[in-house]
Design a protein around this motif. Structure first.
Motif, PDB file in Angstrom:
ATOM      1  N   ILE A 219       0.872  -1.172   0.000  1.00 16.57           N
ATOM      2  CA  ILE A 219       0.000   0.000   0.000  1.00 16.57           C
ATOM      3  C   ILE A 219       0.905   1.216   0.000  1.00 16.57           C
ATOM      4  O   ILE A 219       1.813   1.319   0.840  1.00 16.57           O
ATOM      5  CB  ILE A 219      -0.923   0.006   1.238  1.00 16.57           C
ATOM      6  N   GLY A 220       0.694   2.118  -0.966  1.00 14.24           N
ATOM      7  CA  GLY A 220       1.616   3.231  -1.100  1.00 14.24           C
ATOM      8  C   GLY A 220       0.968   4.588  -1.239  1.00 14.24           C
ATOM      9  O   GLY A 220      -0.158   4.712  -1.719  1.00 14.24           O
ATOM     10  N   GLU A 221       1.733   5.587  -0.807  1.00 21.25           N
ATOM     11  CA  GLU A 221       1.378   6.990  -0.974  1.00 21.25           C
ATOM     12  C   GLU A 221       2.459   7.639  -1.824  1.00 21.25           C
ATOM     13  O   GLU A 221       3.649   7.498  -1.530  1.00 21.25           O
ATOM     14  CB  GLU A 221       1.287   7.709   0.374  1.00 21.25           C
ATOM     15  N   ALA A 222       2.041   8.337  -2.860  1.00 23.13           N
ATOM     16  CA  ALA A 222       2.976   8.998  -3.765  1.00 23.13           C
ATOM     17  C   ALA A 222       2.824  10.508  -3.664  1.00 23.13           C
ATOM     18  O   ALA A 222       1.731  11.024  -3.432  1.00 23.13           O
ATOM     19  CB  ALA A 222       2.712   8.545  -5.196  1.00 23.13           C
ATOM     20  N   LYS A 223       3.938  11.183  -3.846  1.00 22.09           N
ATOM     21  CA  LYS A 223       3.946  12.645  -3.933  1.00 22.09           C
ATOM     22  C   LYS A 223       4.778  13.042  -5.138  1.00 22.09           C
ATOM     23  O   LYS A 223       5.768  12.395  -5.460  1.00 22.09           O
ATOM     24  CB  LYS A 223       4.548  13.286  -2.664  1.00 22.09           C
ATOM     25  N   GLY A 224       4.369  14.101  -5.791  1.00 28.20           N
ATOM     26  CA  GLY A 224       5.134  14.642  -6.898  1.00 28.20           C
ATOM     27  C   GLY A 224       5.973  15.819  -6.439  1.00 28.20           C
ATOM     28  O   GLY A 224       6.066  16.103  -5.240  1.00 28.20           O
ATOM     29  N   ARG A 225       6.582  16.485  -7.386  1.00 29.78           N
ATOM     30  CA  ARG A 225       7.350  17.699  -7.063  1.00 29.78           C
ATOM     31  C   ARG A 225       6.386  18.761  -6.559  1.00 29.78           C
ATOM     32  O   ARG A 225       5.358  19.009  -7.175  1.00 29.78           O
ATOM     33  CB  ARG A 225       8.048  18.233  -8.312  1.00 29.78           C
ATOM     34  N   THR A 226       6.723  19.371  -5.443  1.00 30.31           N
ATOM     35  CA  THR A 226       5.886  20.431  -4.878  1.00 30.31           C
ATOM     36  C   THR A 226       6.775  21.555  -4.381  1.00 30.31           C
ATOM     37  O   THR A 226       7.999  21.410  -4.288  1.00 30.31           O
ATOM     38  CB  THR A 226       5.026  19.924  -3.701  1.00 30.31           C
TER      39      THR A 226
ATOM     40  N   GLY B 143       1.588  10.638   7.185  1.00 26.17           N
ATOM     41  CA  GLY B 143       0.326  10.622   7.928  1.00 26.17           C
ATOM     42  C   GLY B 143      -0.759   9.871   7.181  1.00 26.17           C
ATOM     43  O   GLY B 143      -1.510   9.083   7.773  1.00 26.17           O
ATOM     44  N   GLN B 144      -0.853  10.102   5.877  1.00 22.43           N
ATOM     45  CA  GLN B 144      -1.850   9.383   5.080  1.00 22.43           C
ATOM     46  C   GLN B 144      -1.584   7.880   5.131  1.00 22.43           C
ATOM     47  O   GLN B 144      -2.517   7.083   5.261  1.00 22.43           O
ATOM     48  CB  GLN B 144      -1.802   9.877   3.632  1.00 22.43           C
ATOM     49  N   LEU B 145      -0.322   7.496   5.036  1.00 24.03           N
ATOM     50  CA  LEU B 145       0.022   6.080   5.056  1.00 24.03           C
ATOM     51  C   LEU B 145      -0.298   5.454   6.410  1.00 24.03           C
ATOM     52  O   LEU B 145      -0.843   4.354   6.482  1.00 24.03           O
ATOM     53  CB  LEU B 145       1.507   5.903   4.727  1.00 24.03           C
ATOM     54  N   LEU B 146      -0.014   6.151   7.496  1.00 29.11           N
ATOM     55  CA  LEU B 146      -0.322   5.624   8.835  1.00 29.11           C
ATOM     56  C   LEU B 146      -1.817   5.359   8.983  1.00 29.11           C
ATOM     57  O   LEU B 146      -2.221   4.361   9.573  1.00 29.11           O
ATOM     58  CB  LEU B 146       0.154   6.596   9.918  1.00 29.11           C
ATOM     59  N   ARG B 147      -2.638   6.230   8.431  1.00 24.88           N
ATOM     60  CA  ARG B 147      -4.090   6.037   8.519  1.00 24.88           C
ATOM     61  C   ARG B 147      -4.566   4.849   7.694  1.00 24.88           C
ATOM     62  O   ARG B 147      -5.649   4.330   7.916  1.00 24.88           O
ATOM     63  CB  ARG B 147      -4.820   7.307   8.080  1.00 24.88           C
ATOM     64  N   ARG B 148      -3.762   4.435   6.749  1.00 28.34           N
ATOM     65  CA  ARG B 148      -4.166   3.329   5.873  1.00 28.34           C
ATOM     66  C   ARG B 148      -3.611   1.983   6.328  1.00 28.34           C
ATOM     67  O   ARG B 148      -3.832   0.971   5.681  1.00 28.34           O
ATOM     68  CB  ARG B 148      -3.732   3.634   4.444  1.00 28.34           C
ATOM     69  N   MET B 149      -2.883   1.967   7.418  1.00 32.03           N
ATOM     70  CA  MET B 149      -2.311   0.705   7.893  1.00 32.03           C
ATOM     71  C   MET B 149      -3.427  -0.205   8.366  1.00 32.03           C
ATOM     72  O   MET B 149      -4.250   0.179   9.193  1.00 32.03           O
ATOM     73  CB  MET B 149      -1.276   0.968   8.976  1.00 32.03           C
ATOM     74  N   ILE B 150      -3.430  -1.420   7.789  1.00 29.12           N
ATOM     75  CA  ILE B 150      -4.510  -2.365   8.063  1.00 29.12           C
ATOM     76  C   ILE B 150      -3.949  -3.592   8.768  1.00 29.12           C
ATOM     77  O   ILE B 150      -3.080  -4.272   8.246  1.00 29.12           O
ATOM     78  CB  ILE B 150      -5.238  -2.770   6.764  1.00 29.12           C
ATOM     79  N   GLY B 151      -4.420  -3.828   9.947  1.00 33.61           N
ATOM     80  CA  GLY B 151      -4.019  -5.040  10.661  1.00 33.61           C
ATOM     81  C   GLY B 151      -2.525  -5.161  10.859  1.00 33.61           C
ATOM     82  O   GLY B 151      -1.756  -4.267  10.567  1.00 33.61           O
ATOM     83  N   GLY B 152      -2.108  -6.288  11.343  1.00 33.70           N
ATOM     84  CA  GLY B 152      -0.705  -6.499  11.650  1.00 33.70           C
ATOM     85  C   GLY B 152      -0.032  -7.533  10.776  1.00 33.70           C
ATOM     86  O   GLY B 152       1.005  -8.057  11.148  1.00 33.70           O
TER      87      GLY B 152
ATOM     88  N   ILE C 215       6.349   4.823   0.662  1.00 40.28           N
ATOM     89  CA  ILE C 215       6.340   6.252   0.364  1.00 40.28           C
ATOM     90  C   ILE C 215       7.085   6.368  -0.959  1.00 40.28           C
ATOM     91  O   ILE C 215       8.223   5.903  -1.077  1.00 40.28           O
ATOM     92  CB  ILE C 215       7.045   7.073   1.462  1.00 40.28           C
ATOM     93  N   ILE C 216       6.453   6.977  -1.951  1.00 41.10           N
ATOM     94  CA  ILE C 216       7.023   7.088  -3.283  1.00 41.10           C
ATOM     95  C   ILE C 216       7.166   8.568  -3.609  1.00 41.10           C
ATOM     96  O   ILE C 216       6.165   9.301  -3.629  1.00 41.10           O
ATOM     97  CB  ILE C 216       6.117   6.392  -4.332  1.00 41.10           C
ATOM     98  N   VAL C 217       8.412   9.009  -3.832  1.00 37.97           N
ATOM     99  CA  VAL C 217       8.665  10.440  -4.032  1.00 37.97           C
ATOM    100  C   VAL C 217       9.612  10.671  -5.199  1.00 37.97           C
ATOM    101  O   VAL C 217      10.406   9.794  -5.553  1.00 37.97           O
ATOM    102  CB  VAL C 217       9.263  11.085  -2.756  1.00 37.97           C
ATOM    103  N   PRO C 218       9.562  11.879  -5.772  1.00 43.59           N
ATOM    104  CA  PRO C 218      10.542  12.223  -6.793  1.00 43.59           C
ATOM    105  C   PRO C 218      11.904  12.464  -6.143  1.00 43.59           C
ATOM    106  O   PRO C 218      12.006  12.658  -4.921  1.00 43.59           O
ATOM    107  CB  PRO C 218       9.981  13.512  -7.398  1.00 43.59           C
ATOM    108  N   THR C 219      12.936  12.478  -6.939  1.00 44.86           N
ATOM    109  CA  THR C 219      14.301  12.679  -6.446  1.00 44.86           C
ATOM    110  C   THR C 219      14.403  13.911  -5.549  1.00 44.86           C
ATOM    111  O   THR C 219      15.068  13.871  -4.514  1.00 44.86           O
ATOM    112  CB  THR C 219      15.269  12.789  -7.640  1.00 44.86           C
TER     113      THR C 219
ATOM    114  N   ARG D 180       7.227  -1.167   8.715  1.00 44.00           N
ATOM    115  CA  ARG D 180       7.252  -1.840   7.405  1.00 44.00           C
ATOM    116  C   ARG D 180       7.012  -0.854   6.261  1.00 44.00           C
ATOM    117  O   ARG D 180       6.292  -1.134   5.308  1.00 44.00           O
ATOM    118  CB  ARG D 180       6.247  -2.994   7.363  1.00 44.00           C
ATOM    119  N   ILE D 181       7.632   0.335   6.382  1.00 45.10           N
ATOM    120  CA  ILE D 181       7.530   1.353   5.345  1.00 45.10           C
ATOM    121  C   ILE D 181       8.830   1.372   4.540  1.00 45.10           C
ATOM    122  O   ILE D 181       9.914   1.548   5.085  1.00 45.10           O
ATOM    123  CB  ILE D 181       7.282   2.755   5.948  1.00 45.10           C
ATOM    124  N   ASP D 182       8.691   1.181   3.229  1.00 44.36           N
ATOM    125  CA  ASP D 182       9.821   1.274   2.315  1.00 44.36           C
ATOM    126  C   ASP D 182       9.751   2.604   1.576  1.00 44.36           C
ATOM    127  O   ASP D 182       8.666   3.141   1.343  1.00 44.36           O
ATOM    128  CB  ASP D 182       9.778   0.122   1.299  1.00 44.36           C
ATOM    129  N   LEU D 183      10.931   3.116   1.198  1.00 43.41           N
ATOM    130  CA  LEU D 183      11.002   4.351   0.432  1.00 43.41           C
ATOM    131  C   LEU D 183      11.390   4.048  -1.001  1.00 43.41           C
ATOM    132  O   LEU D 183      12.285   3.233  -1.250  1.00 43.41           O
ATOM    133  CB  LEU D 183      12.051   5.296   1.022  1.00 43.41           C
TER     134      LEU D 183
END
Length: 122
Positions: free
Chosen positions: A47-54, A66-75, A83-87, A105-108
């Motif tokens: 399950i991932g959250e992506a952000k673009g250049r901002t 924060g969005q990812l923490l709210r989406r954590m389901i069970g153990g 977390i998926i981000v631009p360079t 269990r969060i990968d970048l």
């Protein structure tokens, strides 16, 4: 959020989705409709959250966590989070200590300007 930022988040999400498929994952409709990415591979789920250049990379990366923490389901140990981000946002994403990311269990993942995806190692 400006239209340029929305388009770049789409670019990051699309590149990551292509990478997932190449790695044997199957994108699925997210359990949480607000999640950016969800995919399965055998018994694994990602399950991932992506952000673009901002213009405010630090705040936007914090929001992604924060969005990812709210989406954590069970153990389930078979579920990983991403977390998926631009360079340009990697440094901001790495401010969360690797030990904390590992416990949760969060990968970048970095999406380069040319659309390549790199999993960032701790």
């Amino acid at each position: 959020m400006g239209s340029r930022e929305v388009r770049d988040e789409d670019r990051v999400t699309d590149a990551f989705r292509r990478w997932l498929v190449a790695e044997g994952w199957t994108p699925v409709a997210p359990t949480d409709p607000d999640a950016d990415i969800e995919a399965i591979r055998g018994v694994e789920r990602l399950i991932g959250e992506a952000k673009g250049r901002t213009t405010d990379r630090g705040t936007d990366t914090g929001i992604a966590y924060g969005q990812l923490l709210r989406r954590m389901i069970g153990g389930s140990r078979d579920t990983r989070y991403a977390i998926i981000v631009p360079t340009s946002s990697v440094w901001h994403a790495e401010r969360v200590p690797a030990t904390v990311r590992d416990l949760l269990r969060i990968d970048l993942y970095e999406v380069t300007d040319d659309g390549a995806v790199k999993q960032l190692r701790v």
